[in-house]
Design a protein around this motif. Structure first.
Motif, short mmCIF file in Angstrom:
data_model
loop_
_atom_site.label_atom_id
_atom_site.label_comp_id
_atom_site.label_asym_id
_atom_site.label_seq_id
_atom_site.Cartn_x
_atom_site.Cartn_y
_atom_site.Cartn_z
N ALA A 294 52.67 66.80 29.03
CA ALA A 294 53.40 66.17 28.22
C ALA A 294 53.38 64.80 28.69
O ALA A 294 53.40 63.73 28.17
N PHE A 295 53.77 64.84 30.03
CA PHE A 295 53.83 63.48 30.83
C PHE A 295 52.62 62.61 30.72
O PHE A 295 52.78 61.57 30.48
N VAL A 296 51.44 63.16 31.17
CA VAL A 296 50.34 62.43 30.91
C VAL A 296 50.02 61.87 29.65
O VAL A 296 49.59 60.65 29.66
N MET A 297 50.09 62.76 28.46
CA MET A 297 49.79 62.37 27.39
C MET A 297 50.74 61.28 27.05
O MET A 297 50.49 60.52 25.99
N SER A 298 52.07 61.15 27.25
CA SER A 298 53.09 60.43 26.84
C SER A 298 52.70 58.96 27.38
O SER A 298 52.84 58.10 26.83
N VAL A 299 52.35 59.11 28.72
CA VAL A 299 52.17 57.86 29.29
C VAL A 299 50.63 57.17 28.79
O VAL A 299 50.85 55.93 28.52
N PHE A 300 49.74 58.12 28.49
CA PHE A 300 48.60 57.65 27.65
C PHE A 300 48.94 56.98 26.45
O PHE A 300 48.53 55.92 25.92
N ALA A 301 49.87 57.61 25.48
CA ALA A 301 50.15 57.16 24.25
C ALA A 301 50.94 55.96 24.28
O ALA A 301 50.67 54.95 23.49
N ASN A 302 51.80 55.73 25.35
CA ASN A 302 52.42 54.47 25.26
C ASN A 302 51.71 53.61 25.83
O ASN A 302 52.05 52.13 25.62
N SER A 303 50.76 53.81 26.53
CA SER A 303 49.67 52.61 27.28
C SER A 303 49.00 51.96 25.92
O SER A 303 48.54 50.92 26.00
N ILE A 304 48.64 53.07 25.06
CA ILE A 304 47.94 52.63 23.69
C ILE A 304 48.82 51.59 23.09
O ILE A 304 48.31 50.52 22.51
N TYR A 305 50.19 52.07 22.95
CA TYR A 305 51.20 51.36 22.23
C TYR A 305 51.31 50.10 22.78
O TYR A 305 51.27 49.00 22.02
N LYS A 306 51.24 49.73 24.07
CA LYS A 306 51.59 48.44 24.74
C LYS A 306 50.32 47.72 24.68
O LYS A 306 50.49 46.41 24.69
N LEU B 297 47.89 43.03 22.00
CA LEU B 297 47.16 42.76 21.03
C LEU B 297 47.68 41.84 19.72
O LEU B 297 47.08 40.55 19.42
N PHE B 298 48.43 42.13 19.38
CA PHE B 298 49.28 41.57 18.35
C PHE B 298 50.20 40.11 18.85
O PHE B 298 50.31 39.24 18.25
N GLU B 299 50.63 40.29 20.22
CA GLU B 299 51.06 39.11 20.88
C GLU B 299 50.03 38.18 21.26
O GLU B 299 50.28 37.35 22.00
N ASP B 300 48.68 38.55 21.22
CA ASP B 300 47.67 37.93 21.67
C ASP B 300 47.73 37.58 23.21
O ASP B 300 47.59 36.43 23.62
N ARG B 301 47.85 38.56 23.88
CA ARG B 301 48.26 38.56 25.39
C ARG B 301 47.12 39.66 25.95
O ARG B 301 47.25 40.20 26.97
N THR B 302 45.91 39.78 25.30
CA THR B 302 45.01 40.74 25.89
C THR B 302 44.38 40.33 27.08
O THR B 302 43.90 41.14 27.90
N LYS B 303 44.43 39.15 27.40
CA LYS B 303 43.88 38.55 28.56
C LYS B 303 44.56 39.29 29.90
O LYS B 303 43.87 39.47 30.67
N ASP B 304 46.02 39.12 29.62
CA ASP B 304 46.90 40.01 30.79
C ASP B 304 46.38 41.41 31.08
O ASP B 304 46.51 42.04 32.03
N TRP B 305 45.95 42.20 29.81
CA TRP B 305 45.36 43.63 29.88
C TRP B 305 44.11 43.50 30.49
O TRP B 305 43.81 44.94 31.46
N PHE B 306 43.15 42.96 30.33
CA PHE B 306 41.91 42.97 30.69
C PHE B 306 41.58 41.87 31.99
O PHE B 306 40.52 41.60 32.15
N TRP B 307 42.64 41.78 32.81
CA TRP B 307 42.41 40.86 33.89
C TRP B 307 41.35 41.35 35.09
O TRP B 307 40.89 40.60 35.67
N ALA B 308 41.08 42.49 34.99
CA ALA B 308 40.45 43.25 36.01
C ALA B 308 38.96 43.16 35.67
O ALA B 308 37.92 43.44 36.44
N ILE B 309 38.62 42.85 34.49
CA ILE B 309 37.16 42.81 34.18
C ILE B 309 36.71 41.27 33.95
O ILE B 309 37.65 40.54 33.67
N LYS B 310 35.47 41.03 34.05
CA LYS B 310 34.98 39.72 33.68
C LYS B 310 34.84 39.38 32.36
O LYS B 310 34.29 40.03 31.53
N GLY B 311 35.94 38.56 32.00
CA GLY B 311 35.94 38.08 30.39
C GLY B 311 36.77 38.99 29.72
O GLY B 311 37.16 40.10 30.13
N THR B 312 37.59 38.47 28.87
CA THR B 312 38.20 39.05 27.91
C THR B 312 37.47 39.66 26.65
O THR B 312 36.89 38.59 25.89
N PRO B 313 37.51 40.82 26.06
CA PRO B 313 36.90 41.23 24.90
C PRO B 313 37.40 40.41 23.73
O PRO B 313 38.59 39.92 23.72
#
Length: 181
Positions: free
Chosen positions: A125-137, A142-158
């Motif tokens: 339950a703990f692992v799945m809850s963290v995963f589900a909430n990470s999907i929500y975040k 995405l809706f706040e147009d801040r995906t650059k902050d989410w994909f900071w570790a890879i080269k370029g933002t999709p």
């Protein structure tokens, strides 16, 4: 303090409680202890991603104004205002490790592993809850147009379509994991 928690965590708590009910419906957990483990696990999983905003000042930047304010709230045990401050200034923390694509890939592995193994209901339950909430975040970013902050570790933002495709893939992984709980 409870009111502030419910104000900021209304949707993540709903995601977690819905996930807990789904885990109970999909599993064979019928003992009161197993049911309690599921609900404690999903509730703790709701708040794990935001622990980063408290740990970040201690580890990486203890001399910033953000860190000094966090330290003052913790010292005065003013957790309600701490939650308000963190949610209002969460954009000041850069290179978030728990709110990133790297952590989501780790979570994919953990979700698949825990759903197929015979671990305790709390861990599942703990692992799945963290995963589900990470999907929500991620969806929120995405809706706040801040995906650059989410994909900071890879080269370029999709592009937006790529992020949507990734979110759909994460939801499919969660649905498959729930099927095997």
């Amino acid at each position: 303090m409870i009111k502030k928690i419910l104000t900021y965590y209304k949707i993540p708590l709903l995601v977690s409680i819905t996930l807990g009910i789904t885990i109970l419906a999909m599993s064979i957990a019928r003992k009161p202890l197993d049911i309690a483990q599921v609900f404690v696990g999903v509730l703790l999983g709701t708040f794990l991603l935001d622990i980063e905003f408290i740990l970040y000042p201690y580890i990486f930047e203890p001399n910033t104004e953000y860190a000094k304010t966090v330290f003052a709230y913790i010292k005065n045990k003013d957790f309600g205002d701490l939650i308000s401050f963190i949610n209002e200034h969460k954009d000041e923390v850069k290179d978030k490790s728990l709110n990133s694509i790297i952590f989501q890939f780790v979570l994919i592995f953990l979700v698949v592993f825990t759903s197929y193994t015979n671990t305790s209901y709390f861990i599942k339950a703990f692992v799945m809850s963290v995963f589900a909430n990470s999907i929500y975040k991620l969806t929120e970013a995405l809706f706040e147009d801040r995906t650059k902050d989410w994909f900071w570790a890879i080269k370029g933002t999709p592009k937006k379509e790529g992020v949507i495709f990734f979110i759909v893939g994460l939801i499919i992984v969660l649905a498959i994991a729930l099927y095997f709980v």
